[in-house]
Design an enzyme around this catalytic site. Structure first.
Site, PDB file in Angstrom:
ATOM      1  N   ARG A 187       0.834  -1.197   0.000  1.00 51.81           N
ATOM      2  CA  ARG A 187       0.000   0.000   0.000  1.00 51.81           C
ATOM      3  C   ARG A 187       0.876   1.258   0.000  1.00 51.81           C
ATOM      4  O   ARG A 187       0.633   2.200  -0.759  1.00 51.81           O
ATOM      5  CB  ARG A 187      -0.910  -0.012   1.234  1.00 51.81           C
ATOM      6  CG  ARG A 187      -1.703   1.272   1.478  1.00 51.81           C
ATOM      7  CD  ARG A 187      -2.795   1.452   0.480  1.00 51.81           C
ATOM      8  NE  ARG A 187      -3.726   2.506   0.885  1.00 51.81           N
ATOM      9  CZ  ARG A 187      -4.492   3.159   0.052  1.00 51.81           C
ATOM     10  NH1 ARG A 187      -4.465   2.898  -1.239  1.00 51.81           N
ATOM     11  NH2 ARG A 187      -5.323   4.094   0.479  1.00 51.81           N
TER      12      ARG A 187
ATOM     13  N   THR B 259     -14.355   3.814  14.861  1.00 54.67           N
ATOM     14  CA  THR B 259     -15.644   3.712  15.540  1.00 54.67           C
ATOM     15  C   THR B 259     -15.604   2.637  16.623  1.00 54.67           C
ATOM     16  O   THR B 259     -15.223   1.491  16.365  1.00 54.67           O
ATOM     17  CB  THR B 259     -16.754   3.377  14.540  1.00 54.67           C
ATOM     18  OG1 THR B 259     -16.734   4.345  13.492  1.00 54.67           O
ATOM     19  CG2 THR B 259     -18.120   3.385  15.211  1.00 54.67           C
TER      20      THR B 259
ATOM     21  N   CYS C 222     -19.309  -0.350   8.327  1.00 57.26           N
ATOM     22  CA  CYS C 222     -19.907   0.545   9.331  1.00 57.26           C
ATOM     23  C   CYS C 222     -21.280   0.071   9.791  1.00 57.26           C
ATOM     24  O   CYS C 222     -21.431  -0.435  10.899  1.00 57.26           O
ATOM     25  CB  CYS C 222     -20.008   1.965   8.776  1.00 57.26           C
ATOM     26  SG  CYS C 222     -18.430   2.787   8.554  1.00 57.26           S
TER      27      CYS C 222
END
Length: 412
Positions: A27, A108, A248
């Protein structure tokens, strides 16, 4: 340096000396060549972020004063929080922490997780004391993958700090890159709660639509037509039925329900919505079988084309994709499945041994075509392409009501 971290790094790199760190060497090498496979940031945005550099060498992190952690927060096979990425990132940062440094979390979590799970790791591996030697904040990510209108800088940013001074520092920091404004939460726990309920609210609303869709199907009423009527009232919130996947909405509710159960509160409504949405693949399979029976298509190994494999439209993200779950379910039910997705690279994601129809030129070939994800390319090509691919007696399943009602045999 994923969907959340890279846009942040690029924006901050226009103002401050910024290090984009990731343990994925491949990456990092791609980003050094100004290439983003997530398509969230353009090549020119990366190139023009003059103060941004990329690395996989954690020793270089000591040069920083502020650390922003944006790793995924998945769930395990028991639908409980998997804190391994968050704990690992906290440990990496802790080993590089110095006096008066600040650590900001964007991942989150349930309310309290930053101070209960992460801070002890920061203290243990840094040897420093929380809120004396180093400080923490929480500013939940609000990235919507594939959305070209609601971008990082155009979404109000919630910020919080472990004390008032840190909260103000974090507020000033994000003010440099956020045009929409800053909302200062009174504490970290409140900021964590503000984020997690955003996704729970959406999950429950979609679950309601999925349940209504099943009821309306029995009443021979088209759900899309119902929603068109209801949405003429000013205070009606329009949601649509569908498969709920992604990193999510299909995951985050389990973080709050996990904490809720620890506190002795049984989150009945949240879990009911999750259960209903998790069972939608099974429902879709049952409806396909019902339609095939009605159309008297009985032969074995029916050829099925599944259009769309990512978790949502116009986005390459396949995390927790219900379309992938649907593909596996079709195979288990003895269908001969072909897949197509303009955003999914079969060469890059080779862990699934799927058959692909990349060119969509098999005329009158398929017994069933399922439009699972409404990519803009499918809308552009229209129902004509679908009709050219399917056999005369075949079945068209339009899960997102992308085409007109009379152009498919079933839609949610």
């Amino acid at each position: 340096m994923g969907y959340v971290g890279l846009p942040l790094a690029c924006k901050f790199g226009n103002h401050y000396s910024t290090i984009g760190f990731d343990i994925d060497h491949k990456r990092i090498n791609q980003l050094k060549m100004y290439k983003d496979k997530t398509k969230e940031v353009s090549n020119s945005e990366i190139k023009n972020s003059k103060k941004l550099s990329f690395t996989s060498d954690e020793h270089l992190l000591k040069e920083s004063n502020i650390y922003i952690i944006t790793v995924p927060t998945p769930i395990n096979n028991k639908k409980k929080p998997d804190f391994r990425p968050l704990k690992s990132a906290s440990k990496t940062v802790a080993k590089n922490l110095k006096l008066n440094d600040t650590v900001i979390y964007e991942s989150t979590v349930y309310p309290g997780a930053t101070e209960e799970v992460c801070v002890p790791i920061l203290e243990k591996f840094s040897g420093l004391v929380f809120n004396k030697d180093f400080f923490c904040g929480y500013s939940p990510e609000r990235i919507n993958p594939g959305d070209q209108n609601h971008r990082l800088e155009n979404i109000v940013k919630i910020v919080s700090g472990s004390n008032p001074k840190t909260s103000k520092l974090i507020s000033n920091l994000y003010s440099k890159i956020i045009k929409a404004g800053i909302h200062e939460a009174p504490n970290i726990k409140t900021a964590e709660a503000s984020k997690v309920i955003e996704n729970i609210q959406r999950d429950l609303n979609i679950a309601l639509m999925n349940e209504l869709s099943q009821i309306f199907k029995q009443l021979d009423i088209d759900t899309d037509e119902v929603l068109k009527g209801s949405s003429t009232k000013w205070n009606f919130n329009k949601y649509y039925p569908g498969l709920v996947g992604g990193h999510c909405i299909g995951v985050d509710p389990y973080y709050l329900t996990f904490k809720s159960k620890q506190l002795g509160v049984n989150p009945k409504i949240i879990l009911a919505g999750r259960q209903l949405n998790d069972q939608m693949v099974k429902y879709v399979i049952s409806q396909i079988k019902k339609i095939l029976k009605e159309k008297k298509i009985y032969k074995n190994r029916l050829k099925v084309l599944l259009l769309g494999l990512t978790f949502k439209e116009n986005c390459p993200d396949i995390r927790n994709s219900k379309s992938i779950e649907l593909a596996h379910a079709l195979i288990r039910n003895n269908f001969n499945v072909y897949l197509n997705d303009p955003y999914y690279s079969s060469l890059e994601h080779n862990k699934y041994d799927f058959k692909f129809d990349l060119k969509l030129n098999k005329k009158n070939f398929y017994d069933v075509i399922i439009i699972s994800v409404p990519h803009k390319e499918y809308k552009k090509n229209g129902i004509r392409l679908i009709n050219s691919l399917i056999k005369k007696e075949g079945a068209i399943i339009d899960l997102k009501s992308m085409y007109k009602k009379n152009e498919s045999d079933f839609r949610l």
